[in-house]
Design a protein around this motif. Structure first.
Motif, short mmCIF file in Angstrom:
data_model
loop_
_atom_site.label_atom_id
_atom_site.label_comp_id
_atom_site.label_asym_id
_atom_site.label_seq_id
_atom_site.Cartn_x
_atom_site.Cartn_y
_atom_site.Cartn_z
N SER A 126 0.77 -1.16 -0.02
CA SER A 126 0.14 0.07 0.07
C SER A 126 0.88 1.32 0.13
O SER A 126 0.10 2.22 -0.17
N THR A 127 2.25 0.99 0.24
CA THR A 127 3.02 2.14 0.00
C THR A 127 3.87 2.06 -1.19
O THR A 127 4.07 0.91 -1.55
N SER A 128 4.07 3.23 -2.00
CA SER A 128 4.78 3.00 -3.12
C SER A 128 6.32 3.14 -3.46
O SER A 128 6.75 3.47 -4.25
N SER A 129 6.88 3.69 -2.04
CA SER A 129 8.20 4.08 -2.21
C SER A 129 9.41 2.80 -2.36
O SER A 129 8.98 1.80 -1.83
N ARG A 130 10.36 3.41 -2.54
CA ARG A 130 11.45 2.31 -2.84
C ARG A 130 12.15 1.79 -1.49
O ARG A 130 12.34 2.73 -0.72
N ALA A 131 12.36 0.67 -1.51
CA ALA A 131 13.02 0.16 -0.11
C ALA A 131 14.57 0.29 -0.07
O ALA A 131 15.24 0.11 0.86
N THR A 132 15.15 0.09 -1.27
CA THR A 132 16.78 0.22 -1.35
C THR A 132 17.41 1.16 -2.31
O THR A 132 16.67 1.83 -3.07
N ALA A 133 18.56 1.67 -1.95
CA ALA A 133 19.18 2.62 -2.86
C ALA A 133 19.83 2.11 -3.96
O ALA A 133 19.92 0.71 -3.85
N TRP A 134 20.55 2.66 -4.85
CA TRP A 134 21.35 2.31 -5.99
C TRP A 134 22.39 1.23 -5.58
O TRP A 134 23.39 1.57 -4.49
N PRO A 135 22.71 0.01 -5.96
CA PRO A 135 23.39 -1.15 -5.38
C PRO A 135 24.85 -0.79 -5.70
O PRO A 135 25.01 -0.30 -6.89
N ASP A 136 25.79 -1.51 -5.01
CA ASP A 136 27.06 -1.18 -5.39
C ASP A 136 27.29 -2.04 -6.62
O ASP A 136 28.30 -1.73 -7.41
N THR A 182 14.45 -3.21 -14.54
CA THR A 182 15.27 -3.63 -13.26
C THR A 182 15.78 -1.97 -12.88
O THR A 182 15.80 -1.84 -11.59
N ILE A 183 16.30 -1.31 -13.75
CA ILE A 183 16.63 0.11 -13.42
C ILE A 183 15.86 0.92 -12.67
O ILE A 183 16.24 1.49 -11.40
N VAL A 184 14.59 0.87 -13.22
CA VAL A 184 13.76 1.92 -12.76
C VAL A 184 13.08 1.50 -11.26
O VAL A 184 12.40 2.13 -10.51
N GLN A 185 13.65 0.24 -10.80
CA GLN A 185 13.22 -0.09 -9.46
C GLN A 185 13.95 0.41 -8.50
O GLN A 185 13.79 0.61 -7.23
N TYR A 186 14.98 1.40 -8.87
CA TYR A 186 16.06 2.06 -7.99
C TYR A 186 15.94 3.57 -8.29
O TYR A 186 16.11 4.34 -7.43
N LYS A 187 16.07 3.92 -9.63
CA LYS A 187 15.85 5.11 -9.90
C LYS A 187 15.34 5.33 -11.42
O LYS A 187 15.67 4.28 -12.52
N VAL A 188 14.92 6.39 -11.97
CA VAL A 188 14.49 6.71 -13.22
C VAL A 188 15.77 7.65 -14.30
O VAL A 188 15.54 7.67 -15.27
N TYR A 189 16.43 8.31 -13.33
CA TYR A 189 17.52 9.07 -13.98
C TYR A 189 18.84 8.56 -13.37
O TYR A 189 19.27 8.72 -12.32
N LEU A 190 19.88 8.44 -14.44
CA LEU A 190 21.01 7.68 -14.18
C LEU A 190 22.09 8.49 -14.31
O LEU A 190 22.02 9.42 -15.48
N SER A 191 23.08 8.53 -13.58
CA SER A 191 24.24 9.20 -14.05
C SER A 191 25.09 8.65 -15.12
O SER A 191 24.85 7.25 -15.11
N ASP A 192 26.26 9.23 -15.76
CA ASP A 192 27.12 8.40 -16.75
C ASP A 192 27.78 7.40 -16.11
O ASP A 192 28.00 6.11 -16.64
N ARG A 193 28.24 7.32 -14.84
CA ARG A 193 28.84 6.69 -13.97
C ARG A 193 28.01 5.32 -13.75
O ARG A 193 28.40 4.05 -13.93
#
Length: 530
Positions: A126-136, A182-193
């Motif tokens: 019932s909440t839509s927030s992500r649970a984890t940050a960008w993985p190592d 899979t990427i959008v599970q973490y973020k929708v805007y990625l840096s070049d790195r």
């Protein structure tokens, strides 16, 4: 004002945390339980035990606050119901059914006698927030059955003969689609790195996909992935994903055909920057909860309900601060619960998935010795200023004084003015009210005339846009941590005159977006690692 209290909280054999109570020891065990839930991010039923010195430091059930004191050790004993572990998001208080009621529903959630028991059982979905940050290390997903089958065979061939796979359009498209999902599970805007990390992980997992003649072996995959994610964002925009649509607003100055400005993208490693509304919820149902919050926050021993309601309304609150950028005074009237110590920490964790207080102070303390050595080697005018600032830290053993002086010394070391961050006033100064009203961003400290360095200040407050948003914070270091939390909670930009100080707080102390540093901060990080 009560002295700050620190307790050691044990959750399991390998998990213990420091609990900081800036307003002193709670009056009851139930209040302590709420503090633990709020600061440490746990929920569910549990009881507390304290280390009893009268029985050889064995743990005994805590039934009275008189049994513990500053720096006591407390053990959390969960009930048989599976608890939410520290670091996991709190379960929301309201179910979708509860919030889909009409405005004229006679059974108001804020009415006396209303039961919340069934609402607490609402599912985490019932909440839509992500649970984890960008993985190592980016986790490469399993692709569609036929695509995965071809990759497995090609990888086996590569091991035997070294032959690379030349994927056709269908296979390549399936791979890119799987990566984008899979990427959008973490973020929708990625840096070049981060694009590099995904592409590298792909050819590491599936070596048959390496590109002949490429220096890295994945340059083409990286380029294709950038186009794929851009197209995927277009799809999300059409579906109304707020994290993407917020960047498509047509803010055109004077009707000119110029690119949109004021683009609202995550800039401080926010994981949940602009989340969608929870399943089954709308702006109207979440607004009803916000209105209920205005009365719930005034009740005593109600922290767990407030925390759950704040968790539920995160998307409404984030979209408001990002899209509308309201004045601080107006936002505080709408969301008064956000400006409490527990909720600032909880909101920071919702946005970044990181515990604010434990991370901030553990990192600050771990770097303290090296920072003091670096300060001592500084010469010239800056060196003399730092020496003056650090002098009180040698006159008292109080950890709060040492932390305050290290943070002020950090400003000077980075060639910034610590008075832009912390403004000290004496209680006899009649111009305090005027000074506070003129403060746009900072911490105001009221000290007694003739106070010694180790004495507690009369008040430590955070002031934003001339409004005292938080007070009675106990000490400067704690106020700095809360100020950083408010910057994230209110989507504020760092003041230009303190940009390097806050870059250190964010990227070195909190380790958020720690890979991209300015030259000045990179030099400091290098010195700290020696």
């Amino acid at each position: 004002m009560a002295a700050m209290v620190k307790l050691r909280i044990i959750f399991s054999e390998n998990d213990s945390r420091r609990l900081i109570l800036p307003n002193g020891m709670p009056e009851s065990v139930s209040e302590l339980v709420q503090q633990i839930k709020g600061q440490c991010g746990v929920n569910g039923d549990f009881r507390l035990q304290f280390m009893d010195a009268e029985f050889g430091n064995e743990f005994t059930n805590l039934e009275s606050m008189s049994d513990i004191q500053d720096k006591s050790t407390i053990k959390v004993i969960f009930s048989s119901v599976a608890p939410v572990e520290p670091g996991e998001p709190l379960l929301p208080l309201y179910s979708s059914a509860a919030t889909s009621r009409t405005l004229d529903d006679s059974s108001s959630l804020s009415s006396p006698g209303n039961s919340f028991d069934t609402d607490i059982l609402s599912s985490p979905e019932s909440t839509s927030s992500r649970a984890t940050a960008w993985p190592d290390v980016f986790p490469i997903p399993r692709f569609s059955y036929d695509t995965q089958l071809q990759l497995d065979r090609a990888n086996a061939t590569f091991k035997e003969t070294g032959a690379l796979l030349n994927p056709d359009h269908k296979i390549k498209s399936a791979i890119l689609d799987g990566l984008a999902e899979t990427i959008v599970q973490y973020k929708v805007y990625l840096s070049d790195r981060e694009f590099d990390e995904v592409a590298e992980a792909l050819v590491t997992t599936h070596p048959c996909l390496k590109e002949p003649g490429s220096v890295t072996g994945y340059g083409g995959w990286k380029t294709s992935l950038k186009y794929k994610l851009a197209n995927y964002r277009t799809k999300l925009r059409r579906l109304g994903c707020p994290e993407v649509t917020v960047n498509s607003l047509k803010h055109k100055p004077d009707g000119k055909c110029t690119p949109a400005y004021g683009v609202k993208k995550p800039k401080k490693a926010e994981v949940n920057y602009c989340p969608t509304y929870p399943a089954g919820e709308t702006a109207e149902t979440l607004e009803e909860i916000r209105v209920d919050l205005l009365s719930e926050v005034k009740k005593k021993n109600n922290d767990h309900r407030v925390a759950a309601m704040m968790e539920k309304t995160l998307a409404l609150r984030r979209q408001e601060v990002i899209r509308e950028a309201p004045m601080i005074a107006d936002f505080k009237m709408r969301w008064p619960a956000l400006f409490h110590v527990c909720e600032v920490s909880a909101e920071f964790k919702r946005i970044t998935t990181i515990h604010l207080q434990s991370k901030f102070f553990s990192q600050l303390d771990s770097y303290s010795a090296n920072l003091m050595k670096i300060y001592a080697k500084k010469g010239g005018i800056q060196g003399r200023k730092i020496k003056t600032i650090m002098a009180p830290a040698t006159q008292t053993a109080a950890v709060e004084v040492r932390r305050e002086r290290i943070l002020k010394g950090l400003c000077v070391y980075l060639n910034e003015d610590p008075e832009k961050l912390v403004k000290d006033y004496l209680d006899v100064d009649k111009s305090i009210a005027t000074a506070i009203a003129e403060t746009v961003f900072g911490i105001c400290v009221i000290r007694s005339e003739g106070a010694e360095p180790g004495d507690d200040p009369q008040d430590v407050m955070i002031v934003l846009e001339g409004v005292e948003v938080m007070g009675e914070l106990g000490n400067v270091a704690f106020a700095v941590a809360m100020l950083l939390g408010l910057v994230y909670s209110l989507n504020l930009s760092y003041p230009p005159e303190l940009r390097y100080t806050f870059e250190v707080l964010q990227k070195i102390l909190m380790e958020l977006d720690a890979h991209k540093l300015s030259n000045k901060v990179q030099v400091l990080k290098t010195l700290l690692s020696r």
